[in-house]
Design an enzyme around this catalytic site. Sequence first.
Site, mmCIF file in Angstrom:
data_model
loop_
_atom_site.group_PDB
_atom_site.id
_atom_site.type_symbol
_atom_site.label_atom_id
_atom_site.label_comp_id
_atom_site.label_asym_id
_atom_site.label_seq_id
_atom_site.Cartn_x
_atom_site.Cartn_y
_atom_site.Cartn_z
ATOM 1 N N CYS A 13 0.863 -1.178 0.000
ATOM 2 C CA CYS A 13 0.000 0.000 0.000
ATOM 3 C C CYS A 13 0.902 1.232 0.000
ATOM 4 O O CYS A 13 1.735 1.394 0.906
ATOM 5 C CB CYS A 13 -0.863 -0.044 1.262
ATOM 6 S SG CYS A 13 -1.981 1.320 1.408
ATOM 7 N N CYS A 48 -3.226 15.250 2.664
ATOM 8 C CA CYS A 48 -4.354 15.073 1.748
ATOM 9 C C CYS A 48 -5.275 16.281 1.831
ATOM 10 O O CYS A 48 -5.476 16.833 2.907
ATOM 11 C CB CYS A 48 -5.104 13.793 2.135
ATOM 12 S SG CYS A 48 -6.406 13.355 0.969
ATOM 13 N N CYS A 107 -3.968 4.791 8.047
ATOM 14 C CA CYS A 107 -3.102 5.765 7.380
ATOM 15 C C CYS A 107 -2.930 7.009 8.224
ATOM 16 O O CYS A 107 -3.894 7.579 8.705
ATOM 17 C CB CYS A 107 -3.698 6.167 6.032
ATOM 18 S SG CYS A 107 -3.393 4.932 4.807
#
Length: 358
Positions: free
Chosen positions: A115, A122, A346
């Site tokens: 991943c 973000c 994450c």
Amino acid sequence: MGNKKIIQDLTKEELGELIKPSFRAKQIYNWIYNKYADSFEEMKNLPKEMREKLDEAYTVSPLKTVMVQDSKDGSRKYLFELHDKHTVEAVLLLMREKEYHEDGSVKHQERYTVCISSQVGCKVGCAFCLTAKGGFMRNLTAGEIVEQLRMIKKDNDIDANRRVNIVYMGMGEPLDNLTEVVKSVKIFADPEGLAIATHRQTISTSGLSTKIEKLGKMELGVNLAISLHAVDDELRQKLMPINKAYNIQSIITAVKNFPINDRKRVMFEYLVIKDVNDDISAAKKLLSLLDGIKAKVNLIYFNPYGGTEFKRPSEKDMKEFQEYLTVRGLHCTIRESKGLDISAACGQLREQELVGEA
């Protein structure tokens, strides 16, 4: 790194344009991606003068490993530092362990999924996501994306000819960095490099419908995963503010036009949060929403972290949700939670490091 460029930012063709004779590009690719060389000095079949010139202009090692956490389930989480001191995460997931025949010979090799991150931070700002709390810093270059996998393969002695699956599901919204992500897809797929075919690569998006259409027109052969997480615009907007710009219907329309391999399905990621989106009425709406799409739903347990208001759903509710969809013909799985003991959500590892510095 100074002003040096990242050599992994270049496709083999671009490298061949810069370096003459062009067969040297293949040799360099072989050293980087098949022999995992970390310096030009190691590339002994290149002329000394060429190695020195390359070393003046380029770096082979744009990332530095800051932290590695090992899970008891075989997953490994990495925190990498970039040249500007920003950090990104990547995870090696052990999907299947090595199996042996009775005589001791290998029956099946391990199966891995890696991943990877596409941005530092973000912009999407999902309410349940820790990466979003840190804000957006910058896009990663294609080379910084590719290097995450190369370093993980090297660190775990995964042979160069062993294929792994790649998911762009780490930090960041891949379609918000479309140019560099597409370039990294092509570099990964180069048969003389890491040779990871595009059908082994999955791009996960929060649903930037115009970019989904753009990606579809490129016909790269990649898989698509949609982070849906809600079945109506009202709830999705609370969880994912980006829904204001790209509502559910626009995503469904874009997905219906996306070219998918006959043997594949579009993956819909559905993060199940206790008392938020885990009841049967949500499952009913989901079924109707995906009608007419060759879809697979991946139910994901919400992974709690410090300071979040959201809770993990019960196993009973998860199974009932799955069963409702499966009985009615929608392919649905519950993602086995990996790395619960190693800050697998994450942004958790990066957050720990930032808190540690404060």
